[in-house]
Design a protein around this motif. Structure first.
Motif, PDB file in Angstrom:
ATOM      1  N   LEU A  57       0.823  -1.208   0.000  1.00  0.00           N
ATOM      2  CA  LEU A  57       0.000   0.000   0.000  1.00  0.00           C
ATOM      3  C   LEU A  57       0.859   1.261   0.000  1.00  0.00           C
ATOM      4  O   LEU A  57       0.544   2.249  -0.675  1.00  0.00           O
ATOM      5  CB  LEU A  57      -0.928   0.001   1.218  1.00  0.00           C
ATOM      6  CG  LEU A  57      -2.061  -1.030   1.208  1.00  0.00           C
ATOM      7  CD1 LEU A  57      -2.860  -0.965   2.512  1.00  0.00           C
ATOM      8  CD2 LEU A  57      -2.988  -0.828   0.010  1.00  0.00           C
ATOM      9  N   GLY A  58       1.961   1.243   0.753  1.00  0.00           N
ATOM     10  CA  GLY A  58       2.851   2.396   0.782  1.00  0.00           C
ATOM     11  C   GLY A  58       3.467   2.677  -0.580  1.00  0.00           C
ATOM     12  O   GLY A  58       3.532   3.826  -1.026  1.00  0.00           O
ATOM     13  N   ILE A  61       2.311   1.667  -3.571  1.00  0.00           N
ATOM     14  CA  ILE A  61       1.270   2.042  -4.530  1.00  0.00           C
ATOM     15  C   ILE A  61       0.853   3.497  -4.311  1.00  0.00           C
ATOM     16  O   ILE A  61       0.745   4.288  -5.263  1.00  0.00           O
ATOM     17  CB  ILE A  61       0.061   1.103  -4.415  1.00  0.00           C
ATOM     18  CG1 ILE A  61       0.436  -0.287  -4.915  1.00  0.00           C
ATOM     19  CG2 ILE A  61      -1.133   1.639  -5.213  1.00  0.00           C
ATOM     20  CD1 ILE A  61      -0.615  -1.338  -4.635  1.00  0.00           C
ATOM     21  N   ALA A  62       0.614   3.872  -3.038  1.00  0.00           N
ATOM     22  CA  ALA A  62       0.241   5.256  -2.739  1.00  0.00           C
ATOM     23  C   ALA A  62       1.348   6.210  -3.174  1.00  0.00           C
ATOM     24  O   ALA A  62       1.083   7.271  -3.763  1.00  0.00           O
ATOM     25  CB  ALA A  62      -0.037   5.416  -1.245  1.00  0.00           C
ATOM     26  N   GLY A  63       2.605   5.829  -2.915  1.00  0.00           N
ATOM     27  CA  GLY A  63       3.724   6.675  -3.313  1.00  0.00           C
ATOM     28  C   GLY A  63       3.800   6.869  -4.816  1.00  0.00           C
ATOM     29  O   GLY A  63       4.040   7.984  -5.301  1.00  0.00           O
ATOM     30  N   GLN A 120       1.363   6.693  -7.042  1.00  0.00           N
ATOM     31  CA  GLN A 120       0.255   7.488  -7.578  1.00  0.00           C
ATOM     32  C   GLN A 120       0.359   8.952  -7.154  1.00  0.00           C
ATOM     33  O   GLN A 120       0.077   9.860  -7.938  1.00  0.00           O
ATOM     34  CB  GLN A 120      -1.080   6.892  -7.124  1.00  0.00           C
ATOM     35  CG  GLN A 120      -1.289   5.448  -7.578  1.00  0.00           C
ATOM     36  CD  GLN A 120      -0.938   5.218  -9.040  1.00  0.00           C
ATOM     37  OE1 GLN A 120      -1.557   5.807  -9.918  1.00  0.00           O
ATOM     38  NE2 GLN A 120       0.053   4.382  -9.306  1.00  0.00           N
ATOM     39  N   ILE A 121       0.775   9.192  -5.913  1.00  0.00           N
ATOM     40  CA  ILE A 121       0.976  10.575  -5.465  1.00  0.00           C
ATOM     41  C   ILE A 121       2.115  11.224  -6.253  1.00  0.00           C
ATOM     42  O   ILE A 121       2.012  12.365  -6.709  1.00  0.00           O
ATOM     43  CB  ILE A 121       1.264  10.615  -3.947  1.00  0.00           C
ATOM     44  CG1 ILE A 121       0.006  10.208  -3.164  1.00  0.00           C
ATOM     45  CG2 ILE A 121       1.735  12.005  -3.524  1.00  0.00           C
ATOM     46  CD1 ILE A 121       0.261  10.015  -1.683  1.00  0.00           C
ATOM     47  N   PHE A 139       4.470   1.726   6.091  1.00  0.00           N
ATOM     48  CA  PHE A 139       3.715   2.385   5.017  1.00  0.00           C
ATOM     49  C   PHE A 139       4.363   3.728   4.656  1.00  0.00           C
ATOM     50  O   PHE A 139       4.586   4.030   3.481  1.00  0.00           O
ATOM     51  CB  PHE A 139       2.271   2.596   5.459  1.00  0.00           C
ATOM     52  CG  PHE A 139       1.442   3.416   4.507  1.00  0.00           C
ATOM     53  CD1 PHE A 139       0.764   2.810   3.453  1.00  0.00           C
ATOM     54  CD2 PHE A 139       1.340   4.795   4.646  1.00  0.00           C
ATOM     55  CE1 PHE A 139       0.012   3.563   2.564  1.00  0.00           C
ATOM     56  CE2 PHE A 139       0.591   5.566   3.772  1.00  0.00           C
ATOM     57  CZ  PHE A 139      -0.077   4.946   2.723  1.00  0.00           C
ATOM     58  N   LEU A 189       6.164   4.762   1.176  1.00  0.00           N
ATOM     59  CA  LEU A 189       5.628   5.941   0.501  1.00  0.00           C
ATOM     60  C   LEU A 189       6.757   6.905   0.137  1.00  0.00           C
ATOM     61  O   LEU A 189       6.873   7.375  -1.002  1.00  0.00           O
ATOM     62  CB  LEU A 189       4.614   6.632   1.410  1.00  0.00           C
ATOM     63  CG  LEU A 189       3.999   7.951   0.921  1.00  0.00           C
ATOM     64  CD1 LEU A 189       2.948   7.692  -0.135  1.00  0.00           C
ATOM     65  CD2 LEU A 189       3.379   8.725   2.082  1.00  0.00           C
TER      66      LEU A 189
END
Length: 500
Positions: free
Chosen positions: A338-339, A341-343, A345-346, A407, A411
Motif C-alpha cells: 500500500l505504501g 502504490i500510494a507513493g 500514484q501521489i 507504510f 511511501l
C-alpha cells in the motif's frame, strides 16, 4: 528557485556518448536538407512510437508491467519459506539467505548486457528471449533436489528476470513524451510494486499449506501465460531500429542504396563486432565517468537496499517478536504494498504538476533537472517512517503502529525513486536502456548485500537504533544529492559530453 543551469534546454546540452564522438557528424541533417535521410515525419508519423494511439502505448506498457510483477514477485516469494527450505536441504543461515538474495545479484549483472543489446537488436526480441530464459530456470527451481541446484537456478532465473529492469526505462522513454512521464511511470509501476510485497504473502500461505515448490510452479504457469500475451501484444518501440527497417525497405523497393538513417551514418565505419562491444561496455562507462549517473545511482541504490532489508526481515519481526504464525506475518506485507502504490500514484501527479509549473517558469524549455524537486518530500518521509517503524517494533507497540511506519517508509522511498528514474530517462534519451542498466547495477547490488547484514544489525542494535541509523544515513544521502543535480546537473551533462 530554478538556476540558469536547470533552465538549459536538454536538447541543446545533451549528453554525448563517448563512443560516438569520433564519428559524429558535424551537424545532424534534417529530411529537408537530405531527401535520402530516413527519419520520422513531423509533426506526426504513425510509425513513431511517441505518435502511436494511446491504446497501443498502454498495451506495450501493460505487458511490461504484468511481466515485471511476476519477476519481482519471484524475488521475494521465498522469504517466508526459507526456514523450511533450509531444513530440507540442510542449509546454513547464510546459505538460505543466499538462496533468496542470489536472484537479486543476478539482476545487477543481467541489465549490463540486456540493456545495451536492446539498443542494438531492439526491445522486442530481447523481451521474448528473456521471458523464455526466465521460465526455464524458474521451473528448474521448483524441481531442485539440492541446495547447489536451487541457488544456481535462482541466479540464472534472476539473470532472465533482470531484463524487465533494463527494458522498462527504455520502452517507457520510447513511447511516452516528457509531459506524460509521471502518469506513465505511475501506471507502469502500479502492478510491479505489488509483486515485491505480494510475494511474501503468497509464499507464507503456500509454505504453511503446501510444498514450497508450488511457489515456483505457480509463477511459472503465470509466466507462460505472459509469454503468450507478449508475443501478440508487444510491438517494437526502439526508434532507430524502426527507422533502420524503413530504410532497408526503401532501398529494397527503390533499388537506391543512398537511403540511410542517422544511426546507420554514425556506425558506417564500424564493424558489427565493434558496435556490439561498445554497446556492451556503455553502462559501465556511464557509471564510471558520468557524475549524474553516479549520484542518481547512489540515491536509488540506498533506498532499494532499504526496501529489501524490510522485505527480508519483516516476517521474522512478526514471528519472533510478536509470535505470529507465518501466514499472519505475511499479511503485514500489505502495508509495504500500500505504501509503494500510494507513493507511485501521489508522485505521478506531483511529478507532472511540478514539471509543467517549472517548465513554464523556464520559458517553456525542457530540462531533465526539472524532475529533481519532486524528490525532496520522499527524502524526508522515508527516514521518518523508518524511525516510527523501528521504535514501535523496539517497544512492541501495537502492530498497526509498526505497519503505519512501514507504510510511510515505502511511501517516501517511492516518491524518491520515481523522479530519479524519470531524470535518467530524460538525461540519456538516446541510451536510456544503458543508463537504466547502470543505475540498476547499483540498486541490485544493495538489494543483494543489505539483507545479508540486516539480521546482525538488528541483533546488535535492535529495531529502534538499527532503523534510526539507516534513517539518518538516508537523510544524509537523500537531501544533498538532489540539490547537486538541481544546481549542477546541466553543467555535468555538458561536461561529460565535452570530455568524452
Amino acid at each position: 528557485m530554478a538556476s540558469e543551469d536547470a533552465k538549459l534546454n536538454a536538447d541543446t546540452i545533451r549528453t554525448v556518448d563517448p563512443t560516438d564522438i569520433e564519428l559524429a557528424p558535424a551537424s545532424n541533417p534534417s529530411k529537408t536538407d537530405d531527401p535520402f535521410l530516413v527519419a520520422f515525419a513531423e509533426p506526426f508519423d504513425a510509425e513513431n512510437p511517441q505518435d502511436w494511439r494511446s491504446g497501443r502505448k498502454w498495451a506495450v506498457t501493460d505487458v511490461l508491467s504484468a511481466t515485471g510483477f511476476n519477476r519481482i514477485m519471484v524475488s521475494t516469494i521465498m522469504a517466508p519459506a526459507l526456514s523450511t527450505i533450509a531444513k530440507e536441504f540442510d542449509m546454513s543461515s547464510t546459505e538460505s539467505a543466499m538462496a533468496l538474495s542470489i536472484y537479486l545479484l543476478a539482476t545487477a549483472f543481467g541489465p549490463l548486457a540486456i540493456g545495451p543489446l536492446s539498443e542494438v537488436y531492439g526491445r522486442k526480441p530481447i523481451l521474448h528471449a528473456s521471458n523464455i530464459w526466465f521460465l526455464i530456470w524458474n521451473i528448474v527451481c521448483g524441481f531442485a533436489t539440492s541446495k547447489g541446484l536451487l541457488i544456481a537456478s535462482r541466479f540464472l532465473a534472476g539473470f532472465g528476470a533482470s531484463a524487465i529492469y533494463a527494458l522498462a526505462n527504455g520502452v517507457l522513454g520510447d513511447v511516452w513524451r516528457p509531459e506524460q512521464r509521471g502518469r506513465s511511470l505511475g501506471v507502469y509501476l502500479l502492478i510491479p510494486l505489488l509483486g515485491a510485497a505480494v510475494g511474501p504473502i503468497i509464499g507464507g500461505f503456500m509454505a504453511e499449506r503446501t510444498t514450497w515448490r508450488w511457489m515456483f510452479w505457480s509463477t511459472s504457469i503465470f509466466q507462460a501465460v505472459m509469454i503468450a500475451v507478449s508475443f501478440t501484444s508487444f510491438h517494437e518501440t526502439y526508434a532507430p531500429l524502426i527507422l533502420r527497417r524503413r530504410a532497408e525497405r526503401l532501398r529494397r523497393e527503390t533499388g537506391d542504396s543512398r537511403y540511410y538513417t542517422t544511426d546507420e551514418r554514425l556506425n558506417a565505419n564500424r564493424s558489427p563486432t565493434r558496435v556490439l562491444g561498445r554497446a556492451l561496455t556503455r553502462p559501465l562507462r556511464l557509471l564510471a565517468f558520468h557524475p549524474i549517473v553516479q549520484i542518481s545511482s547512489l540515491i536509488s541504490a540506498f533506498y532499494y537496499g532499504i526496501l529489501y532489508i524490510v522485505l527480508s526481515t519483516f516476517s521474522d519481526l512478526w514471528t519472533k517478536q510478536y509470535n505470529e504464525s507465518i501466514e499472519i506475518s505475511g499479511l503485514h506485507y500489505i502495508a509495504v504494498a500500500l505504501g509503494e502504490i500510494a507513493g507511485s500514484q501521489i508522485c505521478a501527479k506531483l511529478m507532472d504538476g511540478l514539471y509543467h509549473r517549472l517548465k513554464a517558469r523556464a520559458n517553456g524549455e525542457h530540462a531533465p533537472e526539472l524532475r529533481t524537486p519532486s524528490i525532496f518530500p520522499g527524502a524526508l518521509l522515508g527516514p521518518l517512517g523508518l524511525f516510527l517503524y523501528g521504535w514501535a517494533a523496539h517497544y512492541h507497540l501495537h502492530w498497526i503502529i509498526v505497519d503505519i511506519g512501514v507504510f510511510i517508509t515505502m511511501l517516501g522511498m517511492q516518491i524518491t525513486s520515481m523522479p530519479m528514474t524519470a531524470y535518467i530517462m530524460e538525461a540519456y534519451p538516446e541510451h536510456t536502456g544503458s543508463a537504466g542498466a547502470a543505475q540498476q547495477f547499483m540498486r541490485s547490488l544493495t538489494a543483494f548485500l543489505f539483507p545479508l547484514f540486516a539480521p546482525t544489525m538488528y541483533n546488535v542494535l535492535g529495531y529502534g537504533w538499527g532503523n534510526t541509523t539507516i534513517g539518518l544515513i538516508g537523510l544524509f544521502v537523500g537531501l544533498p544529492a538532489p540539490l547537486i543535480i538541481w544546481y549542477y546537473g546541466a553543467t555535468l551533462r555538458a561536461k561529460a559530453g565535452r570530455i568524452y
